[in-house]
Scaffold this motif. Sequence first.
Motif, PDB file in Angstrom:
ATOM      1  N   ILE A   1     120.419  20.766  55.815  1.00  0.00           N
ATOM      2  CA  ILE A   1     119.507  19.795  55.163  1.00  0.00           C
ATOM      3  C   ILE A   1     118.210  19.861  56.075  1.00  0.00           C
TER       4      ILE A   1
ATOM      5  N   ALA B   1     119.045  21.371  46.030  1.00  0.00           N
ATOM      6  CA  ALA B   1     120.610  20.916  46.445  1.00  0.00           C
ATOM      7  C   ALA B   1     121.624  21.683  45.423  1.00  0.00           C
TER       8      ALA B   1
ATOM      9  N   ALA C   1     120.516  18.936  50.723  1.00  0.00           N
ATOM     10  CA  ALA C   1     121.765  18.863  50.788  1.00  0.00           C
ATOM     11  C   ALA C   1     122.245  20.420  51.400  1.00  0.00           C
TER      12      ALA C   1
END
Length: 135
Positions: free
Chosen positions: A65, A42, A26
């Motif tokens: 990402i 993340a 992410a």
Amino acid sequence: MVDYAITPSSVLPTGSTGIQVANASAAVTAGQAIRVSGGTVAPAQADSLANTVGAAGIALASAAIGQPVSYVTGGTVDMGAVFAVGDVVVLSAAAAGGIAPVADLASTNAVVVMGIATTSNLLKLDLNNSGVVKA
């Protein structure tokens, strides 16, 4: 209180720190608390125990990402002038990747201590993912 306002360009490792690198699953911003899952990182969040599993440290750089991101797992991190000396710093429940003073934890928040502020800008990272939800 609210989460500490971290300026990403102010985040720097100092002295002897443990630095790791992994790809982001992410988007990650420098200064965010991160967790590792399946070899990727993340932002972590204390809104549930599930979002704290693998809590690992503080991102040193921003990444989209799939891009690699360096993160500190221990030692001292310069976060910019955001702390009061002696603050117990925890993972935030309010925003993914945020860090906050321990007083901000509310019932149902997962308790993950990130470390202690040793000066107004230095965080001694000593992560303790307790696996406990605040009553």
